[in-house]
Design a protein around this motif. Structure first.
Motif, PDB file in Angstrom:
ATOM      1  N   ARG A   1       0.747  -1.100  -0.085  1.00 36.11           N
ATOM      2  CA  ARG A   1       0.203  -0.100   0.057  1.00 36.11           C
ATOM      3  C   ARG A   1       1.016   1.201  -0.006  1.00 36.11           C
ATOM      4  O   ARG A   1       0.594   2.058  -0.747  1.00 36.11           O
ATOM      5  CB  ARG A   1      -0.950  -0.067   1.238  1.00 36.11           C
ATOM      6  CG  ARG A   1      -1.519   1.129   1.354  1.00 36.11           C
ATOM      7  CD  ARG A   1      -2.575   1.289   2.632  1.00 36.11           C
ATOM      8  NE  ARG A   1      -3.335   2.357   2.965  1.00 36.11           N
ATOM      9  CZ  ARG A   1      -4.559   2.573   2.675  1.00 36.11           C
ATOM     10  NH1 ARG A   1      -5.367   1.524   2.026  1.00 36.11           N
ATOM     11  NH2 ARG A   1      -5.313   3.725   2.596  1.00 36.11           N
TER      12      ARG A   1
ATOM     13  N   THR B   1      -7.836  -2.140  -1.646  1.00 34.55           N
ATOM     14  CA  THR B   1      -6.765  -1.341  -2.092  1.00 34.55           C
ATOM     15  C   THR B   1      -7.493   0.149  -1.848  1.00 34.55           C
ATOM     16  O   THR B   1      -8.581   0.462  -2.105  1.00 34.55           O
ATOM     17  CB  THR B   1      -6.331  -1.432  -3.369  1.00 34.55           C
ATOM     18  OG1 THR B   1      -7.463  -1.262  -4.224  1.00 34.55           O
ATOM     19  CG2 THR B   1      -5.798  -2.847  -3.778  1.00 34.55           C
ATOM     20  N   TRP B   2      -6.497   0.951  -1.644  1.00 35.10           N
ATOM     21  CA  TRP B   2      -6.905   2.641  -1.736  1.00 35.10           C
ATOM     22  C   TRP B   2      -7.239   2.944  -3.237  1.00 35.10           C
ATOM     23  O   TRP B   2      -8.187   3.929  -3.090  1.00 35.10           O
ATOM     24  CB  TRP B   2      -5.864   3.507  -1.327  1.00 35.10           C
ATOM     25  CG  TRP B   2      -4.523   3.447  -1.984  1.00 35.10           C
ATOM     26  CD1 TRP B   2      -3.217   2.695  -1.262  1.00 35.10           C
ATOM     27  CD2 TRP B   2      -4.098   4.037  -3.082  1.00 35.10           C
ATOM     28  NE1 TRP B   2      -2.368   3.059  -2.123  1.00 35.10           N
ATOM     29  CE2 TRP B   2      -2.479   3.619  -3.446  1.00 35.10           C
ATOM     30  CE3 TRP B   2      -4.397   4.571  -4.172  1.00 35.10           C
ATOM     31  CZ2 TRP B   2      -1.664   3.898  -4.356  1.00 35.10           C
ATOM     32  CZ3 TRP B   2      -3.686   5.125  -5.294  1.00 35.10           C
ATOM     33  CH2 TRP B   2      -2.499   4.540  -5.245  1.00 35.10           C
TER      34      TRP B   2
ATOM     35  N   ALA C   1     -11.113   3.133  -2.848  1.00 33.48           N
ATOM     36  CA  ALA C   1     -11.642   3.894  -1.730  1.00 33.48           C
ATOM     37  C   ALA C   1     -12.672   4.966  -2.592  1.00 33.48           C
ATOM     38  O   ALA C   1     -12.626   5.143  -3.736  1.00 33.48           O
ATOM     39  CB  ALA C   1     -10.631   4.704  -1.053  1.00 33.48           C
TER      40      ALA C   1
ATOM     41  N   PHE D   1      -2.698  13.652  -1.944  1.00 30.44           N
ATOM     42  CA  PHE D   1      -3.311  12.212  -2.248  1.00 30.44           C
ATOM     43  C   PHE D   1      -4.548  12.615  -3.093  1.00 30.44           C
ATOM     44  O   PHE D   1      -4.801  12.041  -4.256  1.00 30.44           O
ATOM     45  CB  PHE D   1      -3.686  11.534  -1.023  1.00 30.44           C
ATOM     46  CG  PHE D   1      -2.304  11.030  -0.368  1.00 30.44           C
ATOM     47  CD1 PHE D   1      -1.250  10.673  -1.154  1.00 30.44           C
ATOM     48  CD2 PHE D   1      -2.615  10.494   1.185  1.00 30.44           C
ATOM     49  CE1 PHE D   1      -0.284  10.209  -0.841  1.00 30.44           C
ATOM     50  CE2 PHE D   1      -1.537   9.713   1.502  1.00 30.44           C
ATOM     51  CZ  PHE D   1      -0.353   9.730   0.904  1.00 30.44           C
TER      52      PHE D   1
ATOM     53  N   VAL E   1      -8.030  10.212  -3.657  1.00 33.88           N
ATOM     54  CA  VAL E   1      -8.426   9.697  -2.373  1.00 33.88           C
ATOM     55  C   VAL E   1      -7.914  10.543  -1.264  1.00 33.88           C
ATOM     56  O   VAL E   1      -7.004  11.228  -1.358  1.00 33.88           O
ATOM     57  CB  VAL E   1      -7.831   8.399  -2.169  1.00 33.88           C
ATOM     58  CG1 VAL E   1      -8.724   7.253  -3.468  1.00 33.88           C
ATOM     59  CG2 VAL E   1      -6.296   8.051  -2.569  1.00 33.88           C
TER      60      VAL E   1
ATOM     61  N   LYS F   1      -6.753   9.282   1.636  1.00 36.57           N
ATOM     62  CA  LYS F   1      -5.848   8.471   2.305  1.00 36.57           C
ATOM     63  C   LYS F   1      -5.154   7.418   1.117  1.00 36.57           C
ATOM     64  O   LYS F   1      -6.065   6.729   0.643  1.00 36.57           O
ATOM     65  CB  LYS F   1      -6.343   7.271   3.552  1.00 36.57           C
ATOM     66  CG  LYS F   1      -6.590   8.311   4.731  1.00 36.57           C
ATOM     67  CD  LYS F   1      -7.259   7.434   5.806  1.00 36.57           C
ATOM     68  CE  LYS F   1      -7.690   8.263   7.010  1.00 36.57           C
ATOM     69  NZ  LYS F   1      -8.158   7.538   8.077  1.00 36.57           N
ATOM     70  N   GLY F   2      -3.834   7.298   1.057  1.00 41.73           N
ATOM     71  CA  GLY F   2      -3.360   6.597  -0.068  1.00 41.73           C
ATOM     72  C   GLY F   2      -2.037   5.774   0.351  1.00 41.73           C
ATOM     73  O   GLY F   2      -1.963   5.460   1.700  1.00 41.73           O
TER      74      GLY F   2
ATOM     75  N   ARG G   1      -2.319   7.803 -10.894  1.00 41.39           N
ATOM     76  CA  ARG G   1      -3.266   6.809 -10.532  1.00 41.39           C
ATOM     77  C   ARG G   1      -3.250   5.843 -11.458  1.00 41.39           C
ATOM     78  O   ARG G   1      -3.662   4.578 -11.444  1.00 41.39           O
ATOM     79  CB  ARG G   1      -4.623   7.692 -10.078  1.00 41.39           C
ATOM     80  CG  ARG G   1      -5.867   6.503  -9.582  1.00 41.39           C
ATOM     81  CD  ARG G   1      -7.010   7.521  -9.695  1.00 41.39           C
ATOM     82  NE  ARG G   1      -8.118   6.221  -9.550  1.00 41.39           N
ATOM     83  CZ  ARG G   1      -8.694   5.824  -8.068  1.00 41.39           C
ATOM     84  NH1 ARG G   1      -8.162   6.467  -7.248  1.00 41.39           N
ATOM     85  NH2 ARG G   1      -9.459   4.755  -8.252  1.00 41.39           N
TER      86      ARG G   1
END
Length: 263
Positions: A141, A179-180, A183, A213, A219, A221-222, A253
């Motif tokens: 992550r 996974t982020w 999200a 992020f 997102v 939180k990453g 991304r």
């Protein structure tokens, strides 16, 4: 009435039926780990029998072989023949229990017999300790799911890289919702906040990290900031921030998602 089936090696009752070859049913002792075929029973060879130890069957065609090494697939299939796409809780438990089995095999004859039965690698070559499933997920992550960077964070041995590769494949498929990348989308950052990031290379406050992020990945939180820089380099990050400002796109991304899609 037929006598109850017992292990040909130690006499323990109710051996576990397993299937490795279609021509006959094979059994695994729950106590000592011996392997034998049912052909021994009708012949009355319950004493002084030669334990049938054929080469381990390959597990590569099993769907679980994408998520764990073959030795672990064999061990799991003796307990759960049905699950092909485990969730996070299940896979974490399997890894934890198998690691505990390998650790116990150093001192427990029963655990050693089990490991020797399922493992294509001798026990003395297996590591006594290896990063846990949750640690591997965390390293992946943090590094934008880059296997090489994650493995380096965790020690970089062959067995670490093996585990990272398997966990990464799970994150790319059955574990993708964890996974982020999966999200909920975050609100786009304010233009002046992104411009402030471009004016500074020291992003350490909570607000700066959140803006980073949102701009790069959409997102809140990453990965870790360090992981982003290690994975892409400062210049590529700067270009991605400019892309967010000028076109609203998120090329980093897209790169992370494409890498996982190819896993």
């Amino acid at each position: 009435m037929d006598a109850p089936m017992t292990c040909v090696q130690c006499g323990h009752p109710d051996p576990l039926p397993i299937t490795r070859r279609p021509r006959r049913t094979r059994y695994s002792c729950r106590s000592c780990g011996a392997l034998f075929s049912e052909a021994l029973f009708p012949q009355g060879l319950l004493k002084d029998a030669i334990v049938d130890r054929e080469p381990l069957a390959p597990a590569g065609a099993d769907p679980l072989s994408a998520f764990m090494p073959e030795r672990m697939v064999r061990w799991v299939r003796e307990r759960d023949p049905a699950t092909d796409a485990p969730d996070r809780v299940t896979l974490a438990r399997w890894y934890k229990d198998f690691d505990a089995l390998v650790a116990a095999a150093r001192s427990s004859p029963q655990a050693r017999a089990t490991v020797e039965r399922v493992s294509e690698i001798p026990l003395d070559r297996l590591p006594a300790r290896i990063p846990a499933f949750s640690q591997v997920c965390g390293a992946l992550r943090a590094t934008c799911y880059d296997a090489g960077l994650a493995a380096a964070r965790l020690g970089g041995t062959d067995f670490v890289l093996e585990r990272v590769d398997h966990v990464r494949r799970w994150l790319a498929t059955a574990g993708r919702p964890t996974t982020w990348l999966a999200a909920p989308p975050a609100p786009p950052p304010a233009r002046e906040e992104v411009e402030a990031l471009l004016a500074s290379r020291d992003w350490h406050t909570t607000d700066q990290v959140k803006t980073l992020f949102r701009a790069l990945f959409g997102v809140d939180k990453g990965p870790s900031v360090t992981g982003v820089r290690e994975r892409f380099g400062d210049e590529r990050v700067r270009q991605a921030l400019l892309a967010c400002l000028e076109t609203g796109t998120r090329p980093l991304r897209e790169a992370v998602a494409a890498d996982l899609d190819a896993a």
